[in-house]
Scaffold this motif. Structure first.
Motif, PDB file in Angstrom:
ATOM      1  N   VAL A  12       0.837  -1.212   0.000  1.00  0.00           N
ATOM      2  CA  VAL A  12       0.000   0.000   0.000  1.00  0.00           C
ATOM      3  C   VAL A  12       0.865   1.253   0.000  1.00  0.00           C
ATOM      4  CG1 VAL A  12      -1.602   1.330   1.403  1.00  0.00           C
ATOM      5  CG2 VAL A  12      -1.947  -1.115   1.125  1.00  0.00           C
ATOM      6  N   MET A  13       1.889   1.268   0.857  1.00  0.00           N
ATOM      7  CA  MET A  13       2.693   2.477   1.011  1.00  0.00           C
ATOM      8  C   MET A  13       3.541   2.754  -0.229  1.00  0.00           C
ATOM      9  SD  MET A  13       1.522   3.483   3.825  1.00  0.00           S
ATOM     10  CE  MET A  13       2.467   4.983   4.107  1.00  0.00           C
ATOM     11  N   ASP A  14       4.056   1.692  -0.862  1.00  0.00           N
ATOM     12  CA  ASP A  14       4.864   1.888  -2.068  1.00  0.00           C
ATOM     13  C   ASP A  14       4.044   2.522  -3.189  1.00  0.00           C
ATOM     14  OD1 ASP A  14       7.260   1.040  -1.076  1.00  0.00           O
ATOM     15  OD2 ASP A  14       6.935  -1.066  -1.612  1.00  0.00           O
ATOM     16  N   GLU A  15       2.783   2.115  -3.267  1.00  0.00           N
ATOM     17  CA  GLU A  15       1.927   2.634  -4.340  1.00  0.00           C
ATOM     18  C   GLU A  15       1.642   4.125  -4.192  1.00  0.00           C
ATOM     19  OE1 GLU A  15      -1.456   0.036  -4.386  1.00  0.00           O
ATOM     20  OE2 GLU A  15      -0.336  -1.540  -5.428  1.00  0.00           O
ATOM     21  N   LEU A  16       1.837   4.633  -2.952  1.00  0.00           N
ATOM     22  CA  LEU A  16       1.571   6.055  -2.721  1.00  0.00           C
ATOM     23  C   LEU A  16       2.617   6.967  -3.346  1.00  0.00           C
ATOM     24  CD1 LEU A  16       0.447   6.175   0.996  1.00  0.00           C
ATOM     25  CD2 LEU A  16      -0.870   6.935  -0.969  1.00  0.00           C
ATOM     26  N   ASN A  17       3.825   6.412  -3.575  1.00  0.00           N
ATOM     27  CA  ASN A  17       4.923   7.211  -4.114  1.00  0.00           C
ATOM     28  C   ASN A  17       5.298   8.406  -3.266  1.00  0.00           C
ATOM     29  OD1 ASN A  17       6.055   6.032  -6.359  1.00  0.00           O
ATOM     30  ND2 ASN A  17       4.284   6.579  -7.643  1.00  0.00           N
ATOM     31  N   GLU A  18       5.293   8.225  -1.968  1.00  0.00           N
ATOM     32  CA  GLU A  18       5.708   9.276  -1.050  1.00  0.00           C
ATOM     33  C   GLU A  18       6.695   8.641  -0.074  1.00  0.00           C
ATOM     34  OE1 GLU A  18       4.552  12.412  -1.065  1.00  0.00           O
ATOM     35  OE2 GLU A  18       2.453  12.425  -1.711  1.00  0.00           O
ATOM     36  N   ASP A  20      -7.407  -4.099  11.011  1.00  0.00           N
ATOM     37  CA  ASP A  20      -7.625  -2.800  10.388  1.00  0.00           C
ATOM     38  C   ASP A  20      -7.000  -2.866   9.000  1.00  0.00           C
ATOM     39  OD1 ASP A  20      -8.449  -2.064  12.951  1.00  0.00           O
ATOM     40  OD2 ASP A  20      -6.460  -1.345  13.484  1.00  0.00           O
ATOM     41  N   PRO A  21      -7.773  -2.669   7.925  1.00  0.00           N
ATOM     42  CA  PRO A  21      -7.227  -2.850   6.581  1.00  0.00           C
ATOM     43  C   PRO A  21      -6.251  -1.744   6.176  1.00  0.00           C
ATOM     44  CG  PRO A  21      -9.503  -2.097   6.513  1.00  0.00           C
ATOM     45  CD  PRO A  21      -9.197  -2.354   7.940  1.00  0.00           C
ATOM     46  N   PRO A  22      -4.989  -2.105   5.850  1.00  0.00           N
ATOM     47  CA  PRO A  22      -4.008  -1.110   5.414  1.00  0.00           C
ATOM     48  C   PRO A  22      -4.472  -0.384   4.148  1.00  0.00           C
ATOM     49  CG  PRO A  22      -2.950  -3.226   5.806  1.00  0.00           C
ATOM     50  CD  PRO A  22      -4.416  -3.450   5.908  1.00  0.00           C
ATOM     51  N   GLU A  23      -5.323  -1.041   3.355  1.00  0.00           N
ATOM     52  CA  GLU A  23      -5.774  -0.455   2.089  1.00  0.00           C
ATOM     53  C   GLU A  23      -6.574   0.832   2.301  1.00  0.00           C
ATOM     54  OE1 GLU A  23      -6.053  -3.707   2.894  1.00  0.00           O
ATOM     55  OE2 GLU A  23      -4.364  -4.336   1.654  1.00  0.00           O
ATOM     56  N   LEU A  24      -6.952   1.110   3.548  1.00  0.00           N
ATOM     57  CA  LEU A  24      -7.702   2.344   3.838  1.00  0.00           C
ATOM     58  C   LEU A  24      -6.778   3.554   3.986  1.00  0.00           C
ATOM     59  CD1 LEU A  24     -10.762   1.980   4.203  1.00  0.00           C
ATOM     60  CD2 LEU A  24     -10.465   2.401   6.630  1.00  0.00           C
TER      61      LEU A  24
END
Ligand code: UDP
Ligand code: MG
Length: 321
Positions: free
Chosen positions: A29-35, A100-104
C-alpha cells in the motif's frame, strides 16, 4: 535526508504468525503512494519470535524501524512510543493483526490532505469476534460516552491517521494510565471518520484477554470521568433516606406493637450486609482513583527501550531513564 510524509505505527505483541503478511500488505500500500514513508514496529516485550522476524525485516529494508521494549508495557504505551519516535508529517496507527485494513490508508491520507487533522476508522461491523466481545465493546463505548464531558467517538479503535500537530499536543500530556483515543479527542482538532468493516484477525489469537480489556475500560472511564466517585453521594443520599423511613417504621412498631419488635433479626442482618457491601464498593472505587494518583506521583517513565533498529535515540522528557 528526505522528508517523511507518513509514519505507520504498528504495535506487536506475540504476533509471529502475522508479521510477514502485515509487512507485505503495508509496504504494498505504502509503495503505491509514491511518497516517503517509514513503518515503525514496536515490539512490546513479545515472548515468541516477533523480535527475530522484525530484526530480519529491518535488515532487509531500512524504511522499516523497530522499537524494542524491555518488557510488555501494553498496547496503549506501545502506540505512545511509536508517536514519540515517528518522524512523519502525519502518522497512521494500525493494529498489527490486519484487523484494520491497510488499504484504507491512502483514503485517510487524501482526507488529511484536504484539511483534516484526525481521520479515524469507525467500525461498521466486527468479524471473527465473539458475541461477548462485540457486546461488551458496544456497551463500553456507550457507557464511556455517557460518563464523560469530552466527546469520544463510539465504536472507534486506535486505527487512525493524525497530523504532526496532534502528536505534538499529545506529547504534552504526561499521564500514565493512557487511553490514547480519549486523549486524542481531548486535544480536539478537526476530526472526521471513515467507516470500515473490521475483519477477522489474520492469524494468532487476541492479545487482549478479559483482564487487559477491563484495565483499558477502567483507564478510559477513570481518566475521563469522576462520575464513579459521585456514585457514593447518590447512593448515600438514597440509602439514608430509605433508612430514615425504616427508622420511623421501627419506632411505630415499638410504640404500637412492642411484642413484635424482637423478631427483627433477618431484616437487621440484611440491612447490615447491604450497607457493608455498598461501603466496600465505594472504597474500591476510591481506591482505583488513589492507585492512579499514586502511579502518576511516582513519575516513572512510560516505557523502557532495550533496542532501536534503523532509528536514533531521541531527546525529551519521556526518554530520560
Ligand atoms: N498489543 C500490544 N501489547 C499488548 C497487547 C496487544 O502491543 O499488551 C498489540 C497487538 O499485537 C495488536 C494490537 O495491540 O497489534 C491489538 O491487539 P489485539 O488484536 O490482540 O486486540 P483485539 O483486536 O483482539 O482487541
Ligand atoms: Mg486484533
Amino acid at each position: 535526508m528526505e522528508k517523511i510524509l507518513c509514519s505507520v505505527i504498528v504495535p506487536m505483541y506475540n504476533e509471529e504468525a502475522v508479521i510477514w503478511e502485515t509487512y507485505n500488505r503495508l509496504t504494498k500500500v505504502m509503495d503505491e503512494l509514491n511518497e516517503a514513508y517509514e513503518i515503525i514496529f514496536i515490539n512490546d516485550g513479545s515472548k515468541d519470535k516477533t523480535k527475530d522476524i522484525l530484526n530480519e525485516i529491518c535488515n532487509q529494508n531500512n524504511k522499516i524501524k523497530m522499537i524494542d521494549f524491555a518488557r510488555n508495557f501494553g498496547h496503549q504505551v506501545a502506540i505512545t512510543a511509536g508517536m514519540d519516535y515517528a518522524a512523519g508529517e502525519c502518522m497512521v496507527i494500525i493494529d498489527g493483526d490486519l484487523q484494520d485494513p491497510p488499504e484504507l490508508i491512502p483514503e485517510m491520507i487524501k482526507k488529511w490532505k484536504s484539511g483534516y487533522d484526525v481521520v479515524y476508522g469507525k467500525r461498521k461491523s466486527r468479524q471473527g469476534e465473539t458475541l461477548f466481545k462485540k457486546f461488551t465493546a458496544k456497551a463500553f463505548y456507550r457507557i464511556l460516552r455517557s460518563m464523560t464531558d469530552v466527546s469520544i467517538p463510539v465504536d472507534t479503535g486506535d486505527f487512525r491517521l493524525i497530523d504532526r500537530k496532534v502528536c505534538e499536543a499529545l506529547k504534552q500530556l504526561p499521564e500514565r494510565s493512557r487511553y490514547v483515543r480519549g486523549l486524542m479527542s481531548w486535544v480536539g482538532f478537526k476530526q472526521t471518520a471513515i467507516e470500515f468493516e473490521r475483519s477477522e484477525r489474520f492469524a494468532g489469537e487476541t492479545k487482549y484477554p478479559l483482564k487487559k480489556m477491563l484495565k483499558l475500560a477502567s483507564d478510559g472511564i477513570m481518566s475521563f470521568s469522576y462520575k464513579p466517585l459521585k456514585l457514593a453521594s447518590y447512593l448515600g443520599t438514597l440509602l439514608s433516606g430509605l433508612s430514615f423511613l425504616y427508622l420511623i417504621i421501627v419506632l411505630l412498631q415499638k410504640i404500637f406493637a412492642p411484642e413484635t419488635v424482637i423478631s427483627g433479626w433477618a431484616s437487621l442482618i440484611a440491612v447490615n450486609l447491604f450497607f457493608n457491601g455498598i461501603v466496600l464498593l465505594m472504597l474500591g472505587i476510591i481506591g482505583e482513583y488513589i492507585g492512579r494518583i499514586y502511579d502518576e506521583a511516582k513519575g516513572r517513565p512510560l516505557y523502557v527501550i532495550s533496542e532501536l533498529k534503523n532509528m536514533e535515540e531521541r531527546e525529551g522528557p519521556r526518554f530520560k531513564m
